[in-house]
Design a protein around this motif. Structure first.
Motif, mmCIF file in Angstrom:
data_model
loop_
_atom_site.group_PDB
_atom_site.id
_atom_site.type_symbol
_atom_site.label_atom_id
_atom_site.label_comp_id
_atom_site.label_asym_id
_atom_site.label_seq_id
_atom_site.Cartn_x
_atom_site.Cartn_y
_atom_site.Cartn_z
ATOM 1 N N LEU A 196 -108.141 46.877 11.171
ATOM 2 C CA LEU A 196 -106.987 47.421 11.912
ATOM 3 C C LEU A 196 -107.392 48.697 12.643
ATOM 4 C CD1 LEU A 196 -104.286 47.088 9.071
ATOM 5 C CD2 LEU A 196 -105.006 45.360 10.743
ATOM 6 N N GLY A 197 -107.010 48.830 13.899
ATOM 7 C CA GLY A 197 -107.401 50.016 14.677
ATOM 8 C C GLY A 197 -108.911 50.051 14.822
ATOM 9 N N ALA A 198 -109.471 48.910 15.261
ATOM 10 C CA ALA A 198 -110.928 48.692 15.174
ATOM 11 C C ALA A 198 -111.734 49.554 16.130
ATOM 12 C CB ALA A 198 -111.231 47.222 15.437
ATOM 13 N N GLY A 199 -111.101 50.068 17.193
ATOM 14 C CA GLY A 199 -111.851 50.893 18.141
ATOM 15 C C GLY A 199 -113.027 50.131 18.711
ATOM 16 N N THR A 200 -114.213 50.718 18.616
ATOM 17 C CA THR A 200 -115.412 50.087 19.192
ATOM 18 C C THR A 200 -116.220 49.326 18.130
ATOM 19 O OG1 THR A 200 -116.565 52.178 18.927
ATOM 20 C CG2 THR A 200 -115.599 51.761 21.072
ATOM 21 N N GLY A 209 -108.842 61.760 22.904
ATOM 22 C CA GLY A 209 -108.136 60.669 22.244
ATOM 23 C C GLY A 209 -109.078 59.786 21.463
ATOM 24 N N PHE A 210 -109.016 58.505 21.745
ATOM 25 C CA PHE A 210 -109.861 57.549 21.037
ATOM 26 C C PHE A 210 -110.752 56.829 22.035
ATOM 27 C CE2 PHE A 210 -105.692 57.628 18.779
ATOM 28 C CZ PHE A 210 -106.093 58.549 17.829
ATOM 29 N N SER A 211 -111.301 57.570 22.990
ATOM 30 C CA SER A 211 -112.147 56.961 24.011
ATOM 31 C C SER A 211 -113.409 56.405 23.370
ATOM 32 C CB SER A 211 -112.530 58.001 25.060
ATOM 33 O OG SER A 211 -113.354 58.988 24.468
ATOM 34 N N VAL A 220 -105.755 42.209 21.046
ATOM 35 C CA VAL A 220 -105.018 43.392 21.493
ATOM 36 C C VAL A 220 -103.611 43.305 20.917
ATOM 37 C CG1 VAL A 220 -104.131 44.648 23.494
ATOM 38 C CG2 VAL A 220 -106.358 43.508 23.622
ATOM 39 N N ARG A 221 -103.250 44.316 20.126
ATOM 40 C CA ARG A 221 -101.935 44.268 19.474
ATOM 41 C C ARG A 221 -101.502 45.678 19.092
ATOM 42 N NH1 ARG A 221 -98.946 40.515 16.246
ATOM 43 N NH2 ARG A 221 -100.432 38.814 16.480
ATOM 44 N N ASP A 222 -100.205 45.936 19.189
ATOM 45 C CA ASP A 222 -99.660 47.224 18.756
ATOM 46 C C ASP A 222 -99.315 47.140 17.268
ATOM 47 O OD1 ASP A 222 -98.411 49.590 18.296
ATOM 48 O OD2 ASP A 222 -96.795 49.298 19.752
ATOM 49 N N LEU A 223 -100.137 47.805 16.461
ATOM 50 C CA LEU A 223 -99.937 47.761 15.005
ATOM 51 C C LEU A 223 -98.647 48.451 14.579
ATOM 52 C CD1 LEU A 223 -103.562 48.648 13.931
ATOM 53 C CD2 LEU A 223 -102.360 46.537 13.342
ATOM 54 N N ALA A 224 -98.169 49.376 15.408
ATOM 55 C CA ALA A 224 -96.949 50.102 15.031
ATOM 56 C C ALA A 224 -95.794 49.123 14.850
ATOM 57 C CB ALA A 224 -96.616 51.144 16.090
ATOM 58 N N ALA A 252 -109.764 49.401 7.509
ATOM 59 C CA ALA A 252 -109.328 50.335 8.562
ATOM 60 C C ALA A 252 -110.130 51.611 8.376
ATOM 61 C CB ALA A 252 -107.835 50.630 8.457
ATOM 62 N N SER A 253 -110.565 52.198 9.479
ATOM 63 C CA SER A 253 -111.255 53.488 9.413
ATOM 64 C C SER A 253 -110.587 54.453 10.371
ATOM 65 C CB SER A 253 -112.731 53.350 9.824
ATOM 66 O OG SER A 253 -113.474 52.718 8.814
ATOM 67 N N ALA A 254 -110.347 55.652 9.894
ATOM 68 C CA ALA A 254 -109.781 56.725 10.734
ATOM 69 C C ALA A 254 -108.486 56.268 11.396
ATOM 70 C CB ALA A 254 -110.803 57.171 11.785
ATOM 71 N N LEU A 255 -107.658 55.580 10.637
ATOM 72 C CA LEU A 255 -106.385 55.081 11.194
ATOM 73 C C LEU A 255 -105.173 55.666 10.474
ATOM 74 C CD1 LEU A 255 -104.916 52.993 13.116
ATOM 75 C CD2 LEU A 255 -104.822 51.509 11.113
ATOM 76 N N GLY A 315 -97.163 57.438 17.436
ATOM 77 C CA GLY A 315 -96.773 56.088 17.827
ATOM 78 C C GLY A 315 -96.294 55.233 16.660
ATOM 79 N N PHE A 316 -96.388 55.791 15.436
ATOM 80 C CA PHE A 316 -96.005 55.026 14.237
ATOM 81 C C PHE A 316 -94.802 55.668 13.534
ATOM 82 C CE2 PHE A 316 -100.432 54.032 14.917
ATOM 83 C CZ PHE A 316 -100.615 52.717 14.480
ATOM 84 N N GLY A 317 -94.129 56.606 14.226
ATOM 85 C CA GLY A 317 -93.097 57.414 13.557
ATOM 86 C C GLY A 317 -93.729 58.717 13.120
ATOM 87 N N GLU A 350 -109.700 48.514 26.278
ATOM 88 C CA GLU A 350 -110.982 49.126 26.670
ATOM 89 C C GLU A 350 -111.857 49.332 25.424
ATOM 90 O OE1 GLU A 350 -112.811 53.157 28.623
ATOM 91 O OE2 GLU A 350 -110.637 53.013 28.480
ATOM 92 N N ASN A 351 -111.242 49.772 24.326
ATOM 93 C CA ASN A 351 -112.013 49.948 23.092
ATOM 94 C C ASN A 351 -112.552 48.611 22.582
ATOM 95 O OD1 ASN A 351 -111.730 52.678 23.036
ATOM 96 N ND2 ASN A 351 -110.232 52.748 21.376
ATOM 97 N N LEU A 352 -111.731 47.568 22.653
ATOM 98 C CA LEU A 352 -112.192 46.265 22.139
ATOM 99 C C LEU A 352 -113.296 45.680 23.021
ATOM 100 C CD1 LEU A 352 -108.820 44.698 20.917
ATOM 101 C CD2 LEU A 352 -110.670 45.684 19.526
ATOM 102 N N ILE A 403 -108.653 44.314 15.522
ATOM 103 C CA ILE A 403 -107.344 44.513 16.159
ATOM 104 C C ILE A 403 -107.203 45.949 16.658
ATOM 105 C CG2 ILE A 403 -104.847 44.563 15.725
ATOM 106 C CD1 ILE A 403 -105.242 42.154 13.939
ATOM 107 N N ASP A 404 -106.768 46.099 17.890
ATOM 108 C CA ASP A 404 -106.531 47.429 18.457
ATOM 109 C C ASP A 404 -105.556 47.255 19.620
ATOM 110 O OD1 ASP A 404 -108.458 50.197 18.131
ATOM 111 O OD2 ASP A 404 -107.134 50.126 19.880
ATOM 112 N N HIS A 405 -104.808 48.320 19.935
ATOM 113 C CA HIS A 405 -103.909 48.182 21.097
ATOM 114 C C HIS A 405 -104.604 48.557 22.401
ATOM 115 C CE1 HIS A 405 -102.235 52.590 20.934
ATOM 116 N NE2 HIS A 405 -103.528 52.538 20.789
ATOM 117 N N ASP A 406 -105.865 49.003 22.302
ATOM 118 C CA ASP A 406 -106.563 49.482 23.496
ATOM 119 C C ASP A 406 -107.634 48.457 23.910
ATOM 120 O OD1 ASP A 406 -108.219 50.702 25.323
ATOM 121 O OD2 ASP A 406 -108.049 52.680 24.395
#
Ligand code: SAM
Length: 276
Positions: A43-47, A3-5, A110-114, A129-132, A190-192, A72-74, A67-70
Motif C-alpha cells: 500500500l502506498g508503494a511509491g517507486t 512531497g513524494f516525488s 492506481v487507487r486512492d487508499l483514503a 506498507a512503508s512510510a505510509l 488526505g486520510f482525515g 508517476e510513482n508507479l 498500489i498508489d494514487h500517483d
C-alpha cells in the motif's frame, strides 16, 4: 525535491533500507519460510522500495500488487524494478522479474487508499506498507485493521515516522522547530486528521486489540552529512514555516542545520503483525 516525488523516494531508499528493524524483518521472514509462493500487496508503494527491500526475505515465487494514487510513482516503480532485477520482461499486466533466486510477478494499480483501505486482491497472503501510516488517520487505521483482521491477514508496516528528532551539535531553536514540525505532520494528508507522530503506536494498539501478535521496534534514520540530511532539514524547515514559526530565526536554524549538523536522527517504528 518535494512531497513524494520519485527523486525524494530514490534519495531516501538507502537510508530506509539501513533503518528497518532487524527483529521485525526476521520475524516476517521466519513466518513465511516454509512457503514456496507468496502474494503480497504493498500500500502506498511509491517507486517500489518495499518490494526491493522485502523480496529477499520472502519465498522464491512472489506476486506483488503495488498500489498508489500517483501514476508517476508507479511508472517510476516499474522502471526502477527493471533496473534492480537480474532479468525483467514487461507485459500487459506488468512485469516479470528474476532477482537472484526469486521470480517475481509485479502489477501496479492506481487507487486512492483514503477511500478504500482494503483494496488488496482476494487471495493476498501479506499486506505491506512503508512510510505510509503517519500520513493516515486514526479512523482510517481502524478501518484498515478491521479489514485485515477479518481475513486474518498479516501486516508488515515499516518506517512509520514518530517525529522523534535529535541532532548534534544542538541549536537553541531545535525544540521549537521539532514541535512545529510535529504540529504540521498532524495536518490532514488526505486520510482525515493525521495520526502523525502517534500513528505507529496507534497502529500497534489497534492490531493488538484485533487479536494480532506483534513484533515491533524502532527504525530510526541516523544521518551523517549528506544530500538526504540536507533535504530532510529543508523539509522540516518548510513544514515549520507553514505553522508560522518566525522566519528569520528559522532561516538561521536551517543554515546551522544544513552546514553544521554532524548527526541527525529521525525516528520511525516498524511492526510485523500476525494472527496465530
Ligand atoms: C512516503 S511515500 C512512501 C513510498 C514507498 N512506500 C517507500 O517506502 O518509498 C508515501 C506514498 O504513499 C502514496 N499515497 C499518499 N496518499 C495516498 C492515497 N490517498 N492513496 C494511495 N497512495 C497514497 C504517495 O503517492 C507515496 O508514493
Amino acid at each position: 525535491m518535494s512531497g513524494f516525488s520519485p527523486a525524494w523516494l530514490t534519495l531516501r531508499e538507502p537510508a530506509d533500507r539501513a533503518a528497518r528493524n532487524r527483529d521485525v524483518m526476521a520475524r516476517c521472514a521466519l513466518t513465511f519460510a516454509a512457503r514456496a509462493r507468496l502474494k503480497v500487496c504493498d500500500l502506498g508503494a511509491g517507486t517500489g522500495a518495499s518490494l526491493r527491500a522485502f523480496a529477499d526475505l520472502l519465498p522464491g515465487e512472489q506476486e506483488w500488487t503495488l498500489i498508489d494514487h500517483d501514476p508517476e510513482n508507479l511508472a517510476a516503480a516499474l522502471t526502477a524494478l527493471e533496473a534492480w532485477a537480474d532479468e525483467a520482461s514487461r507485459h500487459d499486466a506488468g512485469l516479470t522479474l528474476q532477482h537472484g533466486l526469486r521470480r517475481i510477478e509485479v502489477r501496479t494499480e492506481v487507487r486512492d487508499l483514503a477511500k478504500t483501505p482494503a483494496c488488496w486482491p482476494a487471495d493476498t497472503d501479506l499486506v505491506t506498507a512503508s512510510a505510509l501510516f503517519d500520513l493516515t488517520s486514526a479512523a482510517w487505521i481502524k478501518r484498515l485493521v478491521a479489514s485485515l483482521a477479518a481475513g486474518r491477514l498479516p501486516l508488515l508496516a515499516t518506517l512509520t515516522a514518530d517525529e522523534k528528532l535529535s541532532a548534534t551539535p544542538p541549536h537553541p531553536l531545535d525544540k521549537k522547530v521539532a514541535a512545529a514540525f510535529r504540529q504540521h505532520q498532524s495536518r490532514d494528508k488526505g486520510f482525515g486528521p493525521s495520526a502523525g507522530a502517534d500513528a505507529g503506536r496507534f497502529l500497534e494498539q489497534t492490531l493488538e486489540g484485533a487479536g494480532y501478535v506483534l513484533t515491533a521496534g524502532e527504525s530510526p534514520w541516523v544521518l551523517e552529512p549528506s544530500e538526504l540530511l540536507r533535504a530532510t532539514v529543508e523539509g522540516i524547515a518548510a513544514a515549520a514555516a507553514e505553522t508560522g514559526l518566525e522566519s528569520d530565526a528559522l532561516a538561521e536554524w536551517l543554515e546551522h542545520r544544513r552546514h553544521a549538523t554532524e548527526r541527525l536522527t529521525v525516528g520511525h517504528r516498524d511492526v510485523f503483525a500476525r494472527i496465530l
